[in-house]
Scaffold this motif. Structure first.
Motif, mmCIF file in Angstrom:
data_model
loop_
_atom_site.group_PDB
_atom_site.id
_atom_site.type_symbol
_atom_site.label_atom_id
_atom_site.label_comp_id
_atom_site.label_asym_id
_atom_site.label_seq_id
_atom_site.Cartn_x
_atom_site.Cartn_y
_atom_site.Cartn_z
ATOM 1 N N THR A 5 2.592 41.740 32.604
ATOM 2 C CA THR A 5 2.929 42.869 33.426
ATOM 3 C C THR A 5 2.051 43.011 35.278
ATOM 4 O O THR A 5 0.992 42.476 34.593
ATOM 5 C CB THR A 5 3.090 43.831 32.846
ATOM 6 O OG1 THR A 5 3.633 43.686 32.034
ATOM 7 C CG2 THR A 5 3.106 45.260 33.737
ATOM 8 N N VAL A 6 2.287 42.998 35.934
ATOM 9 C CA VAL A 6 1.251 43.688 37.077
ATOM 10 C C VAL A 6 0.614 44.960 37.533
ATOM 11 O O VAL A 6 2.200 45.412 37.280
ATOM 12 C CB VAL A 6 1.795 42.756 38.433
ATOM 13 C CG1 VAL A 6 1.059 43.726 40.058
ATOM 14 C CG2 VAL A 6 2.150 40.816 38.658
ATOM 15 N N ARG A 68 3.151 36.079 39.265
ATOM 16 C CA ARG A 68 2.543 36.761 38.499
ATOM 17 C C ARG A 68 0.888 36.930 38.218
ATOM 18 O O ARG A 68 -0.030 37.475 37.984
ATOM 19 C CB ARG A 68 3.227 37.336 37.491
ATOM 20 C CG ARG A 68 4.874 37.584 37.760
ATOM 21 C CD ARG A 68 5.684 38.053 35.977
ATOM 22 N NE ARG A 68 6.885 38.603 36.034
ATOM 23 C CZ ARG A 68 7.591 39.415 35.879
ATOM 24 N NH1 ARG A 68 7.064 40.059 34.289
ATOM 25 N NH2 ARG A 68 8.844 39.335 36.236
ATOM 26 N N GLN A 71 -0.705 37.948 41.461
ATOM 27 C CA GLN A 71 -0.354 39.422 41.762
ATOM 28 C C GLN A 71 -1.718 40.395 40.830
ATOM 29 O O GLN A 71 -2.169 40.700 40.934
ATOM 30 C CB GLN A 71 0.616 39.568 41.907
ATOM 31 C CG GLN A 71 1.543 39.350 42.210
ATOM 32 C CD GLN A 71 2.996 39.993 42.355
ATOM 33 O OE1 GLN A 71 3.031 40.635 40.921
ATOM 34 N NE2 GLN A 71 4.073 39.405 43.458
#
Ligand SMILES: [Fe+2]
Ligand SMILES: [Fe+2]
Length: 261
Positions: A5-6, A68, A71
């Protein structure tokens, strides 16, 4: 696909860092502060490496993991840059200048690696760095010393370490996909770790000299666990995908998800 999850989070660092502490405490905080100083150079280098790797990654699932990963690293180094501003502010001009000189050397190295080294080397560097930091993050999680509250900068540490564990498979899988060689992973990865750690030592020594102090670093159970985890990364059977999330890490990740913009 890895479950990544970013989380866009910005921490603020207003509380001054207390350097008027025992030699042991100073030894415990200078390492993490030195690590923070490397991040605005190391993590953009990892992102540049992933960008180059993405042109060759044929697996769309791995490509999404790599995006991801980048990021997450992008949010990490932006927060560390804010913490580093605060660190530099606490040193007199000469100390801040000396830190700047090391930062400049590190940036020069990483820009040169991106420009002149092979993708094979850069991907192996990324995996060497990620394997080593994941070993440390897992040790901290296993020993419950994840609590950033005990370190200058506070929660940046719990967040960063938890996300390093969360994206632990990406650099390894990209290396396996594009390069694969076990001996080269060990050779280039170990060189990368030596290169990186030599900068940690320079930053820590620079801060200690600026403070006129001699920090003491006693061996702790976390350090011993980190060393054990690190030695496991040398196995030909090492695969971070087989490592389970330590207790408490998912709760932390959920907490940071709820804090994210
Ligand atoms: Fe990171
Ligand atoms: Fe990472």
């Amino acid at each position: 696909m890895a479950d990544i999850t970013v989380r866009k989070i910005r921490f603020s660092f207003e509380e001054p860092i207390d350097f008027e502490v025992s030699d042991e405490r100073l030894g415990a905080i200078l390492g993490p502060l030195a690590l923070s100083m490397t991040m605005p150079y190391l993590e953009p280098y990892l992102i540049r490496t992933m960008k180059a790797a993405l042109k060759r990654i044929s697996d769309p699932v791995l490509a999404e993991d790599a995006r991801r990963f980048s990021q997450q690293e992008g949010h990490h180094y932006r927060n560390h840059a804010l913490l580093n501003d605060q660190i530099r502010r606490q040193f007199a001009d000469a100390g801040a200048e000396a830190l700047r000189a090391i930062e400049s050397d590190l940036e020069t190295d990483y820009q040169r690696f991106t420009r002149t080294k092979s993708l094979r080397f850069n991907v192996a560097y990324a995996e060497g760095f990620e394997a080593m930091t994941c070993a440390g993050a897992l040790a901290a999680a296993e020993h419950g010393s994840f609590d950033g509250g005990t370190l200058p900068g506070g929660e940046i540490w719990g967040w960063h370490m938890a996300e390093e564990i969360e994206h632990r498979t990406v650099a390894f899988n990209v290396y396996r996909h594009l390069v694969g060689s076990y001996p080269y992973r060990i050779l280039a990865g170990t060189w990368a770790q030596w290169h990186y750690v030599s900068y940690i030592r320079r930053f820590a020594r620079c801060m200690a000299d600026a403070l006129g102090r001699t920090p003491v670093t006693p061996r702790s159970p976390v350090q011993r666990a980190a060393l054990r985890n690190y030695l496991r990364t040398w196995s030909p059977r090492y695969d971070p995908g087989k490592i389970e999330l330590p207790a408490g890490v998912q709760e932390l990740l959920d907490r940071y998800s709820s804090m994210a913009a």
